[in-house]
Design an enzyme around this catalytic site. Structure first.
Site, PDB file in Angstrom:
ATOM      1  N   TYR A 175      -5.124  -3.553   3.958  1.00  0.00           N
ATOM      2  CA  TYR A 175      -5.596  -2.194   3.673  1.00  0.00           C
ATOM      3  C   TYR A 175      -7.111  -2.030   3.737  1.00  0.00           C
ATOM      4  O   TYR A 175      -7.617  -0.925   3.572  1.00  0.00           O
ATOM      5  CB  TYR A 175      -5.076  -1.739   2.307  1.00  0.00           C
ATOM      6  CG  TYR A 175      -3.575  -1.771   2.225  1.00  0.00           C
ATOM      7  CD1 TYR A 175      -2.808  -0.866   2.947  1.00  0.00           C
ATOM      8  CD2 TYR A 175      -2.918  -2.718   1.450  1.00  0.00           C
ATOM      9  CE1 TYR A 175      -1.431  -0.900   2.898  1.00  0.00           C
ATOM     10  CE2 TYR A 175      -1.537  -2.754   1.387  1.00  0.00           C
ATOM     11  CZ  TYR A 175      -0.798  -1.843   2.110  1.00  0.00           C
ATOM     12  OH  TYR A 175       0.566  -1.878   2.062  1.00  0.00           O
TER      13      TYR A 175
ATOM     14  N   HIS B  18      -0.623   6.381   7.453  1.00  0.00           N
ATOM     15  CA  HIS B  18      -0.598   5.035   6.894  1.00  0.00           C
ATOM     16  C   HIS B  18      -1.814   4.281   7.396  1.00  0.00           C
ATOM     17  O   HIS B  18      -2.183   4.397   8.570  1.00  0.00           O
ATOM     18  CB  HIS B  18       0.678   4.288   7.290  1.00  0.00           C
ATOM     19  CG  HIS B  18       1.899   4.908   6.712  1.00  0.00           C
ATOM     20  ND1 HIS B  18       2.259   4.736   5.395  1.00  0.00           N
ATOM     21  CD2 HIS B  18       2.801   5.754   7.255  1.00  0.00           C
ATOM     22  CE1 HIS B  18       3.355   5.437   5.158  1.00  0.00           C
ATOM     23  NE2 HIS B  18       3.700   6.068   6.266  1.00  0.00           N
TER      24      HIS B  18
END
Length: 145
Positions: free
Chosen positions: A23, A101
């Site tokens: 991430y 995402h």
């Protein structure tokens, strides 16, 4: 100025802390700052919401109707894979919504390769890091005219 609601689901408040290899190292507040700056450049007004609770996310989607929100960007986190309730909420409000995402969900574990949210959305952007949100802003700007 068009109003865009940016909704972030479970664990996204821990950006920059959790699984940096997936991430990235940008923290949640910095992400909001980056999105706000680009939205301003595009003449879009952004409102932000983050929750780790499915019902709160659904309530926030519903509230968007009362606020005359023009578009929604949603990163449903793990709810992507099983929340038909969020899917139904998006369909119910009929506000153009883009699912985003940070990671490419299709290059990850098998259970992450399916979205039950995407069919309720005008599109899905996945795998461009935090730039996924910026791409979504451009897309909504185009869609909303």
């Amino acid at each position: 100025m068009k109003k865009i609601l940016v909704i972030n689901g479970p664990n996204l408040n821990l950006l920059g802390i959790r699984e940096k290899d997936i991430y990235g190292s940008t923290n949640y507040n910095k992400l909001l700052e980056i999105i706000s700056k680009k939205a301003n450049e595009l003449n879009l007004n952004t409102l932000f919401f983050q929750s780790n609770h499915e019902g709160e996310i659904i309530d926030r989607i519903h509230k968007a109707l009362d606020e005359n929100i023009d578009g929604i960007i949603i990163n449903p986190g793990a709810y992507t894979h099983y929340s038909y309730a969020i899917h139904d909420a998006i369909k119910a409000v009929n506000i153009p919504t883009i699912e985003v995402h940070i990671s490419n969900i299709y290059a990850r574990e098998e259970f992450r390769k399916r979205s039950v949210i995407a069919p309720a959305c005008v599109g899905q952007i996945s795998g461009f890091g935090i730039k996924s949100y910026i791409i979504a802003l451009y897309a909504l700007k185009e869609i909303l005219g």
